[in-house]
Design an enzyme around this catalytic site. Structure first.
Site, PDB file in Angstrom:
ATOM      1  N   CYS A  19      28.401  20.760  -3.989  1.00 57.40           N
ATOM      2  CA  CYS A  19      29.738  21.399  -3.823  1.00 57.40           C
ATOM      3  C   CYS A  19      30.499  20.782  -4.942  1.00 57.40           C
ATOM      4  CB  CYS A  19      30.359  21.006  -2.812  1.00 57.40           C
ATOM      5  SG  CYS A  19      30.453  19.388  -2.054  1.00 57.40           S
ATOM      6  N   CYS A  22      30.658  17.068  -4.897  1.00 53.91           N
ATOM      7  CA  CYS A  22      29.444  16.379  -5.527  1.00 53.91           C
ATOM      8  C   CYS A  22      29.654  16.032  -7.001  1.00 53.91           C
ATOM      9  CB  CYS A  22      28.236  16.927  -5.182  1.00 53.91           C
ATOM     10  SG  CYS A  22      28.021  17.546  -3.486  1.00 53.91           S
ATOM     11  N   ASP A 433      39.628  36.380 -43.090  1.00 48.95           N
ATOM     12  CA  ASP A 433      39.267  36.387 -44.353  1.00 48.95           C
ATOM     13  C   ASP A 433      38.820  37.590 -44.847  1.00 48.95           C
ATOM     14  OD1 ASP A 433      38.385  35.000 -46.788  1.00 48.95           O
ATOM     15  OD2 ASP A 433      36.383  35.553 -46.174  1.00 48.95           O
ATOM     16  N   ASP A 634      33.683  34.063 -43.023  1.00 43.67           N
ATOM     17  CA  ASP A 634      31.996  33.850 -43.083  1.00 43.67           C
ATOM     18  C   ASP A 634      31.596  32.943 -44.181  1.00 43.67           C
ATOM     19  OD1 ASP A 634      32.513  35.492 -45.405  1.00 43.67           O
ATOM     20  OD2 ASP A 634      30.735  36.269 -45.112  1.00 43.67           O
ATOM     21  N   ASP A 638      35.557  29.088 -45.662  1.00 39.97           N
ATOM     22  CA  ASP A 638      36.422  29.312 -44.511  1.00 39.97           C
ATOM     23  C   ASP A 638      36.448  28.288 -43.510  1.00 39.97           C
ATOM     24  OD1 ASP A 638      36.941  31.934 -45.597  1.00 39.97           O
ATOM     25  OD2 ASP A 638      35.218  32.772 -45.312  1.00 39.97           O
TER      26      ASP A 638
END
Length: 745
Positions: A19, A22, A433, A634, A638
Site C-alpha cells: 500500500c 509501505c 526550431d 532536433d 537545440d
C-alpha cells in the site's frame, strides 16, 4: 545529505509493499539515508530508484536500509538486460496472480459453505470445527497479512496489513473465546457471537481484490511486454560461407545477418546488400512502411515486409535502439509525478489515524448504544479497520503514469516519467526550431530557370557535375535532384575544381568552365545575371536560396533551393492552436526565410537570426512572462533550449545530445506527435485527478459509514464482510480507470 557532482543511480527490487503507507515508509527511510540525493519508491514496479553519492553510500547499504524498514530488498542482478528485467517482472507478477487467485477461491468457497451451514453449527463441535478451518485459512491464505503486520510492528510502523491483521485478529480472538467459554460474554449480557465465516469471507474478498489488482497491474505494462516481445530469440548469421541460426546473445558486432521477407530484424545494423520495405510502427508509431536500401540503418525488432537483404550487425545488447527504449520506459515508469505528493503525505499518517478512529468508534458505541453496545462497537471497529484502503491512494498516480507512458510508446512518443507528463499537460506555448522540425531538414531543389539557350536538364547537369566535388548542403541538393531527374546522360570528369568559400564553386567540365554560386561570383566571372533578377527576387521573397550557373562566362540560369516544410506541419500547428496553445518559430536562419516558413505553417510569432544561447534567452523570456514552455528541436544547437524549457521534446531523428536533453522523445519525424503528446498528457492528468478524488472520497465516505454514522438516522450498520469486499474493489477501480488510457487515440 552529501553532495556529489556525479551522483550514481541504482534501481533496487523491493518486496512486501502492499500500500501507499509501505511505499511512503521505504521512501522516507531512503531519503534520510546518508549519501542519498533523492529516492523514488514505486508501488507499481515494486522497486526503489535511488540517486546517491557512491563515496558515502553503497548499494549494499541501501539494500540494508530498506530491509531495516521491514520490507525485502535485493541487489539488482548483475549483467541482466532490460529485456530480462521485464521478463522477470512479468513472470513474478503472473505467479503472484495465480497464487492470490487460488487462495481467494478457496477462502471464498469456505466462507460460502460456512454461511449455509445449519444454525446449530454455532454451538458445540460445529463451532470448534469452524474455528479450526478459519484458523487454517488465516495461516495459509492470509499468512502474509499477519507476518508483514508483525514486521511493521517490529519496525514501529503500520500499513494496510496492520489494519487487516488487527481487524481479523480481533474477530478471531473474540470468536475463540466465545467458542471455548461462551459464559464469559453471556454472564456480562453480551452475546457470544462467532465471526468465523466473516473472517474467512473478509480474507477471501481482500485476496480476490489483490488478485484482480495484480492482473490489472500486469495490463498496465502491456506496452512494455510488447516491446520486449519484439526482440527475436535467434538470428540467421553467415559463418564460414553458410547460413546458421544462432541465439541472439551470440551475435557479434560485424556479423553478416540474412533477413528474409516477413521476419523481424534481429539486431541493429546497416544493410549491406538488397532493399526492402520495413515496418517500424512499434518503434515510431508510423503505420506506413519505409524503404531501406544498402547503406541505410535498420533497428532490431522492426519487421521486414518485402524483399530480403543482408545486413552487418552494429549495435548490440543494452546499447541497441530497442533496449534503450525499454530502459527509458522502465525508468520513466519509476518516476513520481508531483501530483502524488499529497497522497504521499496522507499515506504517511493514514494507518495510525484509522486505528485511532477504530478505537474511538468502539468507545463511542460502548458508551452511547442502548443495546448490545460491545457487539455493535466491536463490529463497527472491525469494519473501520477493514474498509480503510491506503492502496488506492498509492496506486492512483503510478498506474496512470505506467499506462500513459506505454500508450505513448505505441504512438511513437517516449515520455520520460511522471514529472514530464505533468508539466506537458500544462504547456501553454510551444517553441519550434525551424530546420528539421517544422521543415524536412534537408535542402531540396524546388524550381529551375534556364536562360540563354540552355534547358533545365543541361543547366542541372552542368551544375551537378561541379557540385559533385563539393560538400556543401546546397550542392548536395543539386546533385540529388540531378540523380533523380531524367538528364542522366552527362557523365563528365571535372578538372581544375575550386571551392570559393562563401561564394560558390567552379571547375572545367568537358573543356567548359562551369561556375556555380552567388550573383557576386557571376559578375566576377563576367556573366550577366540581369535576365534572372526578377525571378530571383521573387524566390528570395519566398524564403528560398538562389544558386546561379554560368558556362564559359555565359549565364545558363539559376536554381531555387529550399528546405520545404513537412507535409504534416500545417496540420500539426492547426492542432496545437485548437488546443489553445500559442506557437513560436525559433530559427538561426535569416528573417525572410523564417517568416516565409512561418506563413506557410500558420505560425504567427517568429524569432529569427538567433544563436544557440539566444534561443535559451528567448525560452527564458517566455517563462518570465508566466508561460509554461515546451521546446521542440532536433539538433545539437537545440540542446540548451530543450534543457531550459519546462518540457523539451526532441525529434527522434535528431542527434543523441538533443534526445538526452529532451523530456520527451518523438520517435517519428512528424510534428503532429507534439499535439499527440500534449493530448495524452492532459488525458493522463484528468485520470490522475479522478483516481485521487475517488481514492480520497472512498475513504472519507467509507470510514464514517463503517463507524456507524448512518445508524442513528437509518438503523444501518456496515457488515465487516461487506467492508472487506468494498476495500478489495477500491484499488481495482483505480487501476481499471487508469487502464482506460489504453484506448486513447
Amino acid at each position: 545529505m552529501a553532495d556529489s557532482a556525479t551522483p550514481t543511480k541504482i534501481t533496487i527490487p523491493v518486496s512486501g509493499m502492499t500500500c501507499a503507507a509501505c511505499q511512503a515508509r521505504v521512501q522516507r527511510t531512503l531519503q534520510g539515508t546518508p549519501g542519498v540525493h533523492d529516492a523514488t519508491v514505486n508501488l507499481m514496479m515494486n522497486n526503489a530508484t535511488v540517486d546517491y553519492d557512491a563515496s558515502v553510500a553503497t548499494p549494499a547499504s541501501l539494500v540494508e536500509a530498506i530491509r531495516d524498514t521491514g520490507y525485502g530488498a535485493d541487489l539488482p542482478v548483475a549483467g541482466r538486460t532490460a529485456f530480462e528485467d521485464q521478463e522477470a517482472q512479468d513472470h513474478a507478477r503472473a505467479e503472484e496472480y495465480r497464487e492470490l487467485r487460488a487462495k481467494a477461491g478457496v477462502a471464498l468457497a469456505i466462507a460460502v459453505a460456512a454461511m449455509f451451514l445449519p444454525m446449530h453449527r454455532m454451538m458445540g463441535a460445529g463451532a470448534y470445527v469452524l474455528g479450526a478451518i478459519t484458523t487454517g485459512v488465516m495461516l495459509w491464505a492470509g499468512r502474509h497479512f499477519y507476518t508483514r503486520a508483525f514486521q511493521s510492528f517490529r519496525h514501529h510502523s503500520a500499513d494496510m496489513n496492520t489494519l487487516i491483521a488487527v481487524g481479523t485478529g480481533a474477530a478471531w480472538t473474540y470468536s475463540e473465546i466465545a467458542t471455548v467459554n461462551p459464559g464469559f460474554f453471556t454472564s456480562r449480557g453480551v452475546p457470544a457471537d462467532l465471526y468465523y465465516e466473516a473472517i474467512v469471507a473478509i480474507i477471501g474478498f481482500i485476496l480476490m481484490g489483490n488478485a484482480l489488482e495484480a492482473k490489472a497491474k500486469g495490463n498496465t505494462s502491456r506496452a512494455l511486454r510488447a516491446l520486449v516481445d519484439l526482440q527475436p530469440k535467434t538470428a540467421r548469421v553467415v559463418r564460414g560461407g553458410a547460413e546458421v541460426d544462432v541465439d541472439i546473445g551470440d551475435v557479434a558486432q560485424g556479423d553478416v545477418i540474412v533477413v528474409r521477407p516477413g521476419e523481424r530484424v534481429p539486431v541493429d545494423g546497416r544493410i549491406s546488400e538488397g532493399e526492402s520495405s520495413i515496418d517500424e510502427s512499434m518503434l515510431t508509431g508510423e503505420s506506413m512502411p519505409v524503404t531501406r536500401r544498402a547503406g541505410d540503418s535498420v533497428s532490431g525488432g522492426t519487421i521486414n515486409r518485402a524483399g530480403g537483404f543482408r545486413m552487418s550487425a552494429t549495435t548490440l545488447g543494452e546499447d541497441s535502439v530497442l533496449a534503450r527504449i525499454v530502459r527509458l520506459m522502465r525508468d520513466a515508469q519509476g518516476q513520481r509525478a508531483p501530483i502524488q505528493a499529497l497522497a504521499d503525505r496522507i499515506s504517511g499518517v493514514f494507518v495510525p489515524v484509522v486505528i485511532s478512529i477504530a478505537i474511538a468508534t468502539f468507545v463511542a458505541w460502548y458508551l452511547l448504544a442502548t443495546s448490545a453496545p460491545a457487539v455493535h462497537g466491536f463490529a463497527s471497529a472491525i469494519a473501520v479497520l477493514i474498509i480503510a484502503c491506503p492502496c488506492a491512494m498509492g496506486l492512483a498516480v503510478p498506474t496512470a503514469v505506467m499506462v500513459a507512458t506505454g500508450k505513448g510508446a505505441e504512438l511513437g512518443v517516449l515520455i520520460k516519467g511522471g514529472p514530464a507528463l505533468e508539466r506537458l499537460a500544462h504547456v501553454g506555448t510551444v517553441v519550434l526550431d525551424k530546420t528539421g522540425t517544422v521543415t524536412e531538414g534537408r535542402p531540396t531543389v524546388v524550381e529551375v530557370r534556364a536562360v540563354n539557350g540552355f534547358d533545365d536538364a543541361s543547366l542541372i547537369a552542368h551544375a551537378a557535375a561541379v557540385e559533385a566535388r563539393s560538400e556543401h548542403p546546397l550542392g548536395e541538393a543539386i546533385v540529388n535532384f540531378f540523380i533523380q531527374g531524367e538528364a542522366k546522360d552527362l557523365q563528365s570528369a571535372v578538372t581544375q575544381f575550386e571551392s570559393l568559400t562563401g561564394r560558390g564553386v567552379r571547375g572545367v567540365v568537358n573543356g567548359k568552365l562551369v561556375t556555380v554560386g552567388s550573383p557576386a561570383l557571376m559578375r566576377e566571372s563576367g556573366a550577366d545575371d540581369a535576365s534572372v533578377a526578377g525571378w530571383r527576387d521573387a524566390q528570395l521573397g519566398e524564403g528560398r536560396t538562389v544558386v546561379h550557373v554560368a558556362v564559359d562566362g555565359l549565364l545558363a540560369g539559376a536554381i531555387a533551393i529550399a528546405d520545404p516544410i513537412r507535409e504534416t506541419t500545417v496540420n500539426a500547428i492547426s492542432q496545437l492552436h485548437a488546443l489553445g496553445i500559442a506557437t513560436v518559430l525559433l530559427s538561426g536562419d535569416n528573417r525572410t526565410v523564417a517568416e516565409s516558413i512561418a506563413r506557410q505553417a500558420g505560425i504567427t510569432t517568429v524569432v529569427a537570426e538567433v544563436l544557440p544561447e539566444q534561443k535559451v534567452a528567448e525560452v527564458q523570456r517566455l517563462q518570465a512572462a508566466g508561460q509554461v514552455v515546451a521546446m521542440v528541436g532536433d539538433g545539437i544547437n537545440d540542446a540548451p533550449a530543450l534543457a531550459q524549457a519546462d518540457v523539451g521534446l526532441a525529434m527522434g531523428s535528431g542527434t543523441d545530445i538533443a534526445t538526452e536533453a529532451g523530456d520527451v522523445v518523438l520517435m517519428r519525424a512528424d510534428p503532429r506527435a507534439v499535439a499527440d503528446a500534449i493530448r495524452l498528457a492532459r488525458a493522463t492528468m484528468r485520470t490522475m485527478k479522478q483516481n485521487l478524488f475517488w481514492a480520497f472520497a472512498y475513504n472519507v465516505i467509507g470510514i464514517p459509514v463503517a463507524a456507524g454514522v448512518l445508524y442513528p438516522a437509518f438503523g444501518f450498520q456496515l457488515n465487516p464482510v461487506i467492508a472487506g469486499a468494498a476495500m478489495a474493489l477500491s484499488s481495482v477501480s483505480v487501476v481499471s480507470n487508469s487502464l482506460r488510457l489504453r484506448s486513447f487515440r
